[in-house]
Design a protein around this motif. Structure first.
Motif, PDB file in Angstrom:
ATOM      1  N   ASP A 128     -61.081  71.541 129.872  1.00 25.77           N
ATOM      2  CA  ASP A 128     -62.298  71.994 129.188  1.00 25.77           C
ATOM      3  C   ASP A 128     -62.824  70.924 128.227  1.00 25.77           C
ATOM      4  N   ALA A 129     -61.924  70.314 127.478  1.00 23.61           N
ATOM      5  CA  ALA A 129     -62.342  69.269 126.534  1.00 23.61           C
ATOM      6  C   ALA A 129     -62.909  68.055 127.272  1.00 23.61           C
ATOM      7  N   MET A 130     -62.286  67.715 128.378  1.00 29.19           N
ATOM      8  CA  MET A 130     -62.788  66.590 129.178  1.00 29.19           C
ATOM      9  C   MET A 130     -64.149  66.913 129.781  1.00 29.19           C
ATOM     10  N   THR A 131     -64.317  68.135 130.277  1.00 36.42           N
ATOM     11  CA  THR A 131     -65.604  68.535 130.852  1.00 36.42           C
ATOM     12  C   THR A 131     -66.704  68.395 129.813  1.00 36.42           C
ATOM     13  N   GLU A 132     -66.442  68.868 128.613  1.00 32.95           N
ATOM     14  CA  GLU A 132     -67.434  68.756 127.544  1.00 32.95           C
ATOM     15  C   GLU A 132     -67.727  67.291 127.214  1.00 32.95           C
ATOM     16  N   ALA A 133     -66.717  66.456 127.211  1.00 39.48           N
ATOM     17  CA  ALA A 133     -66.928  65.021 126.936  1.00 39.48           C
ATOM     18  C   ALA A 133     -67.798  64.385 128.022  1.00 39.48           C
ATOM     19  N   PHE A 134     -67.562  64.746 129.263  1.00 39.55           N
ATOM     20  CA  PHE A 134     -68.405  64.218 130.346  1.00 39.55           C
ATOM     21  C   PHE A 134     -69.835  64.738 130.225  1.00 39.55           C
ATOM     22  N   ARG A 135     -70.002  65.978 129.822  1.00 44.86           N
ATOM     23  CA  ARG A 135     -71.360  66.518 129.618  1.00 44.86           C
ATOM     24  C   ARG A 135     -72.084  65.758 128.510  1.00 44.86           C
ATOM     25  N   ARG A 136     -71.357  65.472 127.422  1.00 44.68           N
ATOM     26  CA  ARG A 136     -71.966  64.718 126.314  1.00 44.68           C
ATOM     27  C   ARG A 136     -72.370  63.319 126.755  1.00 44.68           C
ATOM     28  N   ARG A 137     -71.720  62.795 127.775  1.00 41.65           N
ATOM     29  CA  ARG A 137     -72.109  61.491 128.329  1.00 41.65           C
ATOM     30  C   ARG A 137     -73.386  61.601 129.157  1.00 41.65           C
ATOM     31  N   LEU A 139     -73.525  63.606 131.992  1.00 41.37           N
ATOM     32  CA  LEU A 139     -73.191  63.956 133.366  1.00 41.37           C
ATOM     33  C   LEU A 139     -73.497  65.434 133.598  1.00 41.37           C
ATOM     34  N   ALA A 140     -74.275  65.722 134.602  1.00 39.17           N
ATOM     35  CA  ALA A 140     -74.665  67.099 134.899  1.00 39.17           C
ATOM     36  C   ALA A 140     -73.549  67.801 135.670  1.00 39.17           C
ATOM     37  N   GLU A 141     -73.687  69.116 135.749  1.00 40.95           N
ATOM     38  CA  GLU A 141     -72.762  69.910 136.561  1.00 40.95           C
ATOM     39  C   GLU A 141     -73.210  69.870 138.013  1.00 40.95           C
ATOM     40  N   PRO A 142     -72.317  69.891 138.949  1.00 40.44           N
ATOM     41  CA  PRO A 142     -70.877  70.070 138.799  1.00 40.44           C
ATOM     42  C   PRO A 142     -70.106  68.773 138.573  1.00 40.44           C
ATOM     43  N   ALA A 143     -70.814  67.645 138.466  1.00 37.06           N
ATOM     44  CA  ALA A 143     -70.136  66.353 138.341  1.00 37.06           C
ATOM     45  C   ALA A 143     -69.250  66.277 137.096  1.00 37.06           C
ATOM     46  N   ALA A 144     -69.683  66.865 135.982  1.00 35.94           N
ATOM     47  CA  ALA A 144     -68.875  66.823 134.753  1.00 35.94           C
ATOM     48  C   ALA A 144     -67.554  67.553 134.960  1.00 35.94           C
ATOM     49  N   SER A 145     -67.623  68.751 135.529  1.00 33.55           N
ATOM     50  CA  SER A 145     -66.398  69.519 135.775  1.00 33.55           C
ATOM     51  C   SER A 145     -65.514  68.844 136.815  1.00 33.55           C
ATOM     52  N   LEU A 146     -66.122  68.343 137.878  1.00 31.58           N
ATOM     53  CA  LEU A 146     -65.338  67.647 138.906  1.00 31.58           C
ATOM     54  C   LEU A 146     -64.630  66.423 138.328  1.00 31.58           C
ATOM     55  N   SER A 147     -65.304  65.679 137.480  1.00 33.18           N
ATOM     56  CA  SER A 147     -64.696  64.489 136.873  1.00 33.18           C
ATOM     57  C   SER A 147     -63.525  64.870 135.973  1.00 33.18           C
ATOM     58  N   ALA A 148     -63.719  65.904 135.166  1.00 35.90           N
ATOM     59  CA  ALA A 148     -62.651  66.337 134.263  1.00 35.90           C
ATOM     60  C   ALA A 148     -61.448  66.851 135.040  1.00 35.90           C
TER      61      ALA A 148
END
Length: 188
Positions: A128-137, A139-148
């Motif tokens: 969850d923390a990684m997903t949020e960090a990718f979003r702050r960068r 990165l849109a969904e689902p890419a942020a969640s997939l990356s995390a």
């Protein structure tokens, strides 16, 4: 050994692991851990909230390493390159001298369903923390969640290899190898 002697936290951790391995996690008490470490129960609670935290006290530092690497990566870096940087940052928390502790910890967790649940919760919180960090960068969904999720699963695969009984490679090498495998899988 009095509570004022140095390195009480590591003595407590070593005593707890030994007692958990010998008598089982459930049957080991905080009083027994403190006594084995040569400190008081009060000193135990200065270092750990409860006996479970002896096994999970590094979670915040690990999460900070992952999230810091995502946040600090070059803005133009591809998500997989950011994942690789996060794995390198996390790997720094697992030097060779920590391997035996991690192996023992893994055996104790594997023997206790409640600890297994806590380990899964730890990984979910990290994701969850990684997903949020990718979003702050940006990165849109689902890419942020997939990356995390990719980062955490790759970490878990490398960690499982690193703690295998006969494994000798460094954790950073295993993370990099797992990342190369991931790149090969996604290239096709």
């Amino acid at each position: 050994m009095g509570r004022w002697e140095p390195d009480a936290q590591n003595r407590l951790r070593e005593a707890a692991l030994s007692l958990f391995a010998d008598g089982g996690y459930e049957r080991t008490t905080v009083a027994e851990i403190a006594r084995a470490a040569g400190v008081t129960e009060r000193t135990f609670f200065r270092h750990f909230a409860d006996k479970r935290e002896v096994l999970f006290d590094g979670q915040a530092r690990l999460q900070d390493a992952f999230v810091g690497a995502v946040t600090g990566a070059d803005h133009d870096a591809a998500p997989l390159a950011v994942v690789a940087a996060a794995l390198d940052a996390a790997a720094a928390h697992f030097p060779p001298e920590r391997r035996e502790f991690s192996r023992q910890r893994g055996r104790i967790i594997a023997a206790n369903p409640g600890l297994q649940e806590r380990e899964l919760l730890k990984l979910a919180t990290l994701t969850d923390a990684m997903t949020e960090a990718f979003r702050r960068r940006g990165l849109a969904e689902p890419a942020a969640s997939l990356s995390a999720h990719t980062a955490v699963v790759t970490f878990h695969v490398a960690f499982t290899q690193w703690t295998a009984p006969d494994e000798q490679r460094s954790f950073v090498d295993l993370c990099r190898s797992a990342t190369q495998e991931l790149r090969a899988l996604t290239a096709g």
